[in-house]
Design an enzyme around this catalytic site. Sequence first.
Site, mmCIF file in Angstrom:
data_model
loop_
_atom_site.group_PDB
_atom_site.id
_atom_site.type_symbol
_atom_site.label_atom_id
_atom_site.label_comp_id
_atom_site.label_asym_id
_atom_site.label_seq_id
_atom_site.Cartn_x
_atom_site.Cartn_y
_atom_site.Cartn_z
ATOM 1 N N ASP A 299 111.631 7.801 64.175
ATOM 2 C CA ASP A 299 111.296 7.983 65.499
ATOM 3 C C ASP A 299 112.178 7.171 66.443
ATOM 4 O O ASP A 299 112.566 6.056 66.035
ATOM 5 C CB ASP A 299 109.783 7.713 65.895
ATOM 6 C CG ASP A 299 108.860 8.818 65.127
ATOM 7 O OD1 ASP A 299 109.340 9.789 64.971
ATOM 8 O OD2 ASP A 299 107.666 8.320 65.068
ATOM 9 N N GLU B 93 110.717 7.921 57.861
ATOM 10 C CA GLU B 93 109.619 7.132 58.326
ATOM 11 C C GLU B 93 108.436 8.001 58.162
ATOM 12 O O GLU B 93 107.633 7.256 57.438
ATOM 13 C CB GLU B 93 109.697 7.169 59.871
ATOM 14 C CG GLU B 93 108.485 6.242 60.427
ATOM 15 C CD GLU B 93 108.571 6.099 62.004
ATOM 16 O OE1 GLU B 93 109.628 6.356 62.333
ATOM 17 O OE2 GLU B 93 107.519 6.144 62.689
ATOM 18 N N TYR C 15 84.218 -9.533 46.447
ATOM 19 C CA TYR C 15 82.752 -9.760 46.489
ATOM 20 C C TYR C 15 82.436 -10.887 45.254
ATOM 21 O O TYR C 15 81.270 -11.296 45.343
ATOM 22 C CB TYR C 15 82.212 -8.191 45.850
ATOM 23 C CG TYR C 15 81.848 -7.369 46.840
ATOM 24 C CD1 TYR C 15 80.657 -7.832 47.495
ATOM 25 C CD2 TYR C 15 82.661 -6.315 47.347
ATOM 26 C CE1 TYR C 15 80.362 -6.966 48.629
ATOM 27 C CE2 TYR C 15 82.187 -5.379 48.374
ATOM 28 C CZ TYR C 15 80.936 -5.827 48.926
ATOM 29 O OH TYR C 15 80.518 -4.956 49.993
HETATM 30 MG MG LIG Z 1 106.567 6.672 64.355
#
Ligand SMILES: [Mg+2]
Lengths: 362, 466, 466, 382
Positions: free
Chosen positions: D269, D216, D123
């Site tokens: 994962d 994670e 800004y």
């Molecule tokens: Mg993931």
Amino acid sequence: MEGKRSGSQQHCDLLRKIREFTRAIVEELSNGRSPTILIDRFRNYCTNPNANCCCSYDLSYGKEILTFRKESHVHRLDILLRVLLIVQQLLQESRHGSKRDIYYMHPCIFSEQSVVDQAINDICILMQCSRHNLNVVSVGNGLVMGWIRFLEGGRKFDCINCPNMAHPIPVQVEEVKDIVSVARFILIVEKESVFQRLANDQFCNANRCIVITGRGYPDIPTRRFLRLLIEKLCLPAYCLVDCDPYGFDILTTYRFGSLQMAYDAKYLRCPEVRWLGAFPSDSEKYCLPQQCLLPLTGKDKRKTESMLNRCYLQRDVPKWRSELELMLQRGVKFEIEALSVYSLSFLTKEYIPSKIKGGVHI
Amino acid sequence: MEIASANVICLQLVSSATQRCRLSGEPCRLSVVVKCSLPSDPLLSRISISDTGVGSCLEEFQGLKFSRQSIGDEKWDGMLSVRTTGKCDNEVYHYQLNLKESASARRLTRLPSNPKNGVKFSGTEVILSMFESADALVAEINCFFQKMLMLKIPNVAYELVVERGDAPGSQCEHVFLANESNPLSFSASNLECLKSSIEDYVLKHGYKKEHLKVGSGTAYCTEGHQNTGWMMDTVIAISEISEPISSCFRTSGAKSEVIYFKDFSPCSVSQSSMKALTSIDWRSFGLTLKSIANQGGYAFLEWEGLPPNTRIDIILHSYHKQAVMPSAKQKTQLDRNLIKRAVKLALDDLKEKHAGVLLSAHALKIRSYAPDLAKTIAGLILSSNDSGFQGECFSLIGLQCQGVGGEIVEDCIKKKIISVIEMNDRKSHERSEDVAPFLFEDECLQELDFQEDEYEEGVGFVFLAR
Amino acid sequence: MEIASANVICLQLVSSATQRCRLSGEPCRLSVVVKCSLPSDPLLSRISISDTGVGSCLEEFQGLKFSRQSIGDEKWDGMLSVRTTGKCDNEVYHYQLNLKESASARRLTRLPSNPKNGVKFSGTEVILSMFESADALVAEINCFFQKMLMLKIPNVAYELVVERGDAPGSQCEHVFLANESNPLSFSASNLECLKSSIEDYVLKHGYKKEHLKVGSGTAYCTEGHQNTGWMMDTVIAISEISEPISSCFRTSGAKSEVIYFKDFSPCSVSQSSMKALTSIDWRSFGLTLKSIANQGGYAFLEWEGLPPNTRIDIILHSYHKQAVMPSAKQKTQLDRNLIKRAVKLALDDLKEKHAGVLLSAHALKIRSYAPDLAKTIAGLILSSNDSGFQGECFSLIGLQCQGVGGEIVEDCIKKKIISVIEMNDRKSHERSEDVAPFLFEDECLQELDFQEDEYEEGVGFVFLAR
Amino acid sequence: MGDLRKSSMRFFSDQNLCYADILPPSEIRARIEVAVLNFLRILASPTPAISDLPLINRRSSNSRASKGLLTQVSCVFLSHSFCTRSLMRANTAKAFIRVWKVMEMCFGVLVQEKRVTQRELFYKLLCDSPDYFTSQLQVNRTIQDVVALLQCSRYSLGIMASSRGLVAGRLLLQEPNQEVVDCSECGLSGHAISGDLNRLETLILNTDARYIIVVEKHAIFQRLAEDRVFNQIPSILITAKGYPDIATRFLLHRLARAFPDLPILALVDWNPAGLAILCTFKFGSIGMGLEAYRYACNVKWLGLRGDDLEMIPEQSLVPLKPRDLQIAKSLLSSEVLQENYRRELEIMVQHGHRVEIEALYFHGYDYLGKYIAKKIVQANYI
Ligand SMILES: [Mg+2]
Ligand SMILES: [Mg+2]
């Protein structure tokens, strides 16, 4: 629907309700009948233009009936029962799970998070309880700082020790005890960056207060925590949001609750919340440069128009409504950061204190 | 009735004979004797159609019209020789009919009667000659009789005799007898006879009876005063075969032939009946009609997605509510609704009697949830730490309390769910419309999508965009 | 040289006379006397072109070819009467030339000479007659002389006399004298003469000299042995005028006329020269050539985005390095590169001498950033609370330490930045690539790799393919 | 301040590593002042010029991977290839001005001893210099340019940082003159990792853990924290909720330095993004520019991995999306990816499915802890 009884007693009640629900289904099936599941529908506002509606938070305004006759119903039932099974396990094992945890139990069946969310809401309505009673917790996104000290479980949150340091808002608000505060008010800010601005400017040192942010739309722990503070400490609460439709919606979420969680709104809403800024009229009052004013997009306008119809605005906060109308009229929006254009400390040194001192809040 | 070919007039005459037998109410014999290769003319066939039914009123012959365009003069001279007598008659009347004669006065020639000498009997014999080999005719009459047998008219026995030349060894005889394998009482209704014959058919072709599912329905149509309306009997059989068998039902693969009787005679399917068959909501019975074809007066329904070992047979029989004397004056345009209603009744009947059969596509979809639902509900019961609750549930589903395996509970619940779903599917046909769940107009809901809910995970990818 | 009109031959003859004067090296006079409305024939004009230069060698006339197609016989008979004498000659030779005669033997007729009686002088007079009013010719010669004056050949004075009829009052005389306003020394180079004449021009038209920016350049082209090459002088003047003034430079608005001299005579611009002008990279001098037009042998350059009060004048002059006797044999196809090089030299010269003039579009754009950059740097200096640092900065930019206002600092930095930008723009024409020093020196710079705008935003892990 | 400037000058003349330092404001101010002085010196020299800005190139083509021989820590870093912001080149002139504008802003903030958010900076710049800044993206990029010019962390420029990181388990944290925080008593939300790197730098760390487990996902972290897995497996749990921010990596790196004997095990994962997150902890990333590689830690891959598939129910397999394949492709193209990781990734791509850690809940919510324990006992990590 949050009871006053102890947690374990509540678990037992809830487990009993789940068993009753299961038994009712089995009974219907054994009698060769399709189980019929009635789910009350709640809303925290209507769009009755006559403003003489009798919207109530506590009464359902309709029921949904789930049977085996429609595929969509059976699908919902399938999901509802799957989630219920997970909830029963959570309760029996006294564990907590997040909505996301539940989603990942059957990602292919649930297909998306919102499906699980709806099932959780349905279960809350069926079991007449709040979400946390199901041991379904959100990961907390909220932050708090300021003149407050409390315990969550065995853990001590001593914010007073360093009032300009952010602490995560506890996820298990029901475990929060021994709240001690010398604050004079609670300031709720929409976003983390403004929260950081306040921290950086040592706002809490200069103003004896508690600052809370839900980082956008507030999650349930943040709203419950805020409500707990307001109830326990009897402090005024001021809310500072962007001057745009989303900021306004966030503001109404703090004060009136959200539509999805309307069934639980009376435990989540904080009617004491006052709107401190930024008002659409502030852009002139504080001579914001033209570059900081962005035109409302089509989506913004549509959202604003539909928000204007909410009955609670007319009934409870007509002044909010007229400010919102003004926003629509001017067709521009701005963010709180726009107030810092001339001076970084404008927000903390002038804007907020003068508004609070001068009672410029609605 | 317009006669398109000499064979058609023969079948028509057989049909009339059947009616006369049926009306007599007593055991009757219907004989068709075809004499080929007469010594006088090897190409000439003499056909005699005789029955022991009530005597002919001759009106039935008056209605026959001979169309010159269709049959060459050389094939048939249009002459019928009729001998007939009623039970109360004292003589056997003898007439000569020339169907080629259009002036009605000259059509009928009364020939001298034979005295019955006080013997009480009734019967009719019609004889005609054709300048043609009778092989095709014999085949047609054969098939016609086979279809007639499906009606299982209890008091009629059929006989087809073919005599070739004068040589006694070359004589060949076919005899058809009704009720041979599965005798029905004389009082059996027409519908019961049809159902029984379908069962015979299945048994005859070596299927087990338990693989056969039969449904039937009768629709009425009263016209004018009550007793003169039409009836429409429908029998639908679903059988599961392990290998295709050739049959008189010319069904192959996923096609069904619709066998259509009108007033106790096989009949071709009219265009209007085709429309009626097309307009049936097969989908609500889990059937998908791929196409409908009219091949030589027979309707063939082709199904989509029918299991390969499943066949569906459909018999329609429309007749006057009141048994009437055979007459060529027949209402050819049967009410479409009658067919629709009768078929639907038969389908409903099938569905009612046989769980899981003809479930609507909708119910099939719903039923596919049953295993999951059962598993979850069983999970809710079995994972509960309240053994009292478990016991209650077991007893509700009718299982012994202790030591029940999870799979048994699950299976039991699954069966119950399936039965509820199937029942619902049947019931939904009786009720006019599924009761809509309490609907409420909700203008707020459209705003829902604006609300962000807290998403904590999966933000990894979101970061990427920053 | 092909002659397209009688007027052209007159100008050509004047041009030859100029050459003769120039070669003589002494002050010479060149007179053109046009006698209109002779009593013998009112439509006949007699033109006399006389000079006091070196004598004519006649070869210059041999080259002239008369094209019948262009000039009707009725306008000019093709006859030239030439009288000429060299300084060392004892008599004035007199010739008659018939240009209409194509056989060269018959073109020239030698007439009786006049004795000079020992007087030492040189000069030539050519006379021709035209059956036409001479008004157009007079105007053309007038303009021709005006242009000749721009060359400021130091030793030649021009005179144009028009005599109408015999009446003494109707006689009208124009006299042109070179060097009248701004005398140059005899030794001034051709280029200096051109530059001086541009200055005269500006002064004459009331501009202040300080509003005039003049650049010049000379390109050489040696051919064969060194002394026979061509020179190309170019003078470019940029002047700022407050109001448009009509002038011999037929420039209006944002158009520039290119004045082109060849061997000390005005000349029309050839197609090849037009191409040369087009191919100049005007943009690198902040000029945008909108169009180039050849109107009657004059090149007009139209500019885009030139300030309305700015005009650009361009004079090109190509001539033999070695002064030679006038001859019609001229190389018409001048080397394009010669023009390009000369113009670029002149533009560079202008840019070098005058800061901020002819900056490239690129430099102009960059220069527009200078105020912002200066403001930012000044802001950095002034917002520091470290007076030591501020002092160091001030001394670097040569300001007194204390009490300097922000604007002064900013202005000082801005000037420096602008001067670097302008300097770089000039330099960039000399160097192929400009390498600026780095803000931070680093010995690892050998790995320098000028890659442009490489942004890899928010990639979680390095190896994400795009 | 003068001394600092002198050392800054020295820094600029003998730097040989391309990294962004975490520096106190005074040091940054000194660097900016050196920049101004250099600019003026060159501008006012006898051969005046406008100096170009040498920025460390942040393209992946400028990235190199180092394989640690002694430390076992590999990392990705930016080598000394420069790209320049030059006023004189049309395509970088505006970027050149932007760098100075942002430097001026940051300088002002540092002089005031404050911090700004990137939005505030946007800004301010939008109002001050609308000709140069029209989007937040331009501001963010220019900040990265300044980071690359001054070779300091973004945080050091006075720009506020927030961290999403959480830590829980057997770790005692103490800020100077503050009470000790016991991360095993922080409930299921854990202890939030501050975005203030200076504060993290001063933390006093203490642990009796045997392992550090990098998680994670937030929800998995919360599950493990609630189950107090760190008491069964004496460990420290840390998560960045997805791709790690600098602060989380910084703390992990500090832990790794402070307790070099603790193996760092990652639970991600079974999808390319999970591996990419692991790799960001392990090697760093160019996205974080010069701040990337300093905090590389020798993270080992605990799970999920290909051999875990047998205990995953069928319905938890989700087909790989195009985005997954894209990530996989870029991972495979990286030289830093070790052979056994590469093989795992190839199996993943061949299999065509992804699995979330939560799929293990199929065996009950407490299975996750058992799974980790079993893997650790068998030293089944790569
Ligand atoms: Mg993931
Ligand atoms: Mg906002």
